[in-house]
Design an enzyme around this catalytic site. Structure first.
Site: not given
Ligand code: AMP
Length: 285
Positions: A40, A64, A179, A189
Site C-alpha cells: 500500500h 466483495q 511489492v 494484508s
Molecule cells: P487492498 O487493501 O488489499 O484492497 O489493496 C489496496 C491496493 O493495494 C490495491 O490496489 C492492491 O492491488 C494494492 N496492493 C496490495 N498488496 C500489494 C502489493 N504487495 N504490492 C503492490 N500493491 C499491492
C-alpha cells in the site's frame, strides 16, 4: 517519520466532496481496505510523487467478500493506518461507514462483462461485481485525476481498467508493481493469518511463478507447460492447496491455449492452511 501531523479524516460523501473541491489538482486516489503494508505504501508514495494532492480511502467493502470469506475477521487497525497515511503525506482520508456507501435501498451494481467467468471471478462469485461497484462509487465520490492500483491484484486491475474505459470515466488508472518480502512472498494484508510453517510453504507460490518466468525467458512458450511448472511447485507443499493456475492474455480476458505469442499474465490462487493467497507475474516476450 514520527510527528507527522494527523491526517484529515472525513466519513461522509458530502464532506469528502467538499474537501476535494478545495484540493489543487492533479488529485491522486489510492483505494485501500486498510491493514496497510509496504505494498500500500508504495502506491501512496508513487501517488504522492506524481500528484499535487493525495486522497486515500479506507473501506473494507462487504460486497466483495463471499459468504464464508473473511469479512468479519479481516484485519482492522484504523489508528495505525491513519498514522501511516499521515506519514506518507495523505491530504485527505475518506473512511466511510458501510451505510454511507450502501445507504438503505441501495440497488445498483456494476458488473464488468466476462469478469465472473475468469478464474478469480469463478472462484469468488460476486467478488468482482463488489469490487467494480465500490470502485465506481469511490471514483464518482472523490473524482480523482488518477487512481493508483497494485498489479498484485491483477484481475482487479484488469476489471477496473476495463470499467474506466467502458464507462469513459475521467480518471487515469496507474498500475503499480507488486511489492514482495525479500524472500519473494507478495505482501498481503492476509499474510498475518499465516503460521511460520504456512508462510514457509507459501513461498512456493512466488517460487513457482519465478520458475515459470525463468522458463519463459529461456524460450518455453507452451501455455500448459508454463502452468505445469507453477502447479508442480505449489503442489509439492503439503499445506498448500492450489485453487487455479491461469495463463491469460495481457488484459486477462481469455485463457491462452497452445503457444504464448504476446504479453501474458500468469496468475494463481492457493489456500495455505486456512488462508487464501493470490499472486501473479507478467510475461513479456
Ligand atoms: P487492498 O487493501 O488489499 O484492497 O489493496 C489496496 C491496493 O493495494 C490495491 O490496489 C492492491 O492491488 C494494492 N496492493 C496490495 N498488496 C500489494 C502489493 N504487495 N504490492 C503492490 N500493491 C499491492
Amino acid at each position: 517519520m514520527a510527528g507527522a501531523p494527523a491526517v484529515r479524516v472525513v466519513r461522509t460523501v458530502a464532506a469528502v466532496r467538499a474537501a476535494r473541491a478545495e484540493l489543487p489538482g492533479p488529485v491522486g486516489l489510492v483505494p485501500t481496505m486498510g491493514a496497510l503494508h509496504e505494498g500500500h505504501l508504495s502506491l501512496l508514495r508513487r501517488a504522492r510523487g506524481e500528484c499535487r494532492s493525495l486522497v486515500a480511502s479506507l473501506f473494507v467493502n462487504p460486497a466483495q467478500f463471499g459468504p464464508g470469506e473473511d469479512f468479519a475477521r479481516y484485519p482492522r487497525d484504523e489508528e495505525r493506518d491513519a498514522r501511516l497515511f499521515a506519514e506518507t503525506g495523505v491530504d485527505l482520508l475518506f473512511a466511510p461507514g458501510i451505510e454511507e456507501i450502501y445507504p438503505p435501498g441501495h440497488a445498483t451494481t456494476v458488473t464488468v462483462g466476462g469478469a465472473e467467468e475468469r478464474p478469480e471471478g469463478l472462484a469468488r462469485p460476486g467478488h468482482f461485481t463488489g469490487v467494480a461497484t465500490v470502485v465506481t462509487a469511490l471514483l464518482s465520490i472523490v473524482a480523482p485525476d488518477r487512481a493508483y492500483l497494485g498489479e498484485k491484484d491483477a484481475q482487479q486491475l484488469a476489471v477496473v481498467s476495463r470499467l474506466v474505459r467502458d464507462l469513459a470515466l475521467p480518471v487515469e488508472v496507474v498500475a503499480c508493481p507488486t511489492v514482495r518480502d525479500p524472500d519473494g512472498l507478495a505482501l498481503s494484508s492476509r499474510n498475518v493469518y499465516l503460521s511460520q510453517e504456512e508462510r514457509r510453504q507459501a513461498l512456493s507460490l512466488s517460487a513457482g511463478l519465478r520458475a515459470a518466468e525463468a522458463a519463459f525467458a529461456g524460450g518455453v512458450r507452451d501455455a500448459s507447460e508454463l502452468r505445469r511448472i507453477v502447479s508442480g511447485r505449489v503442489s509439492s507443499q503439503p499445506l498448500a492447496v492450489l485453487d487455479y493456475v491461469s495463463l491469460a492474455d495481457g488484459e486477462m480476458r481469455e485463457e491462452i491455449e497452445g503457444e504464448v505469442r504476446g504479453e501474458a499474465v500468469l496468475s494463481l490462487a492457493a489456500r495455505v492452511g486456512g488462508t487464501r493467497l493470490i499472486d501473479n507475474v507478467r510475461l513479456r516476450p
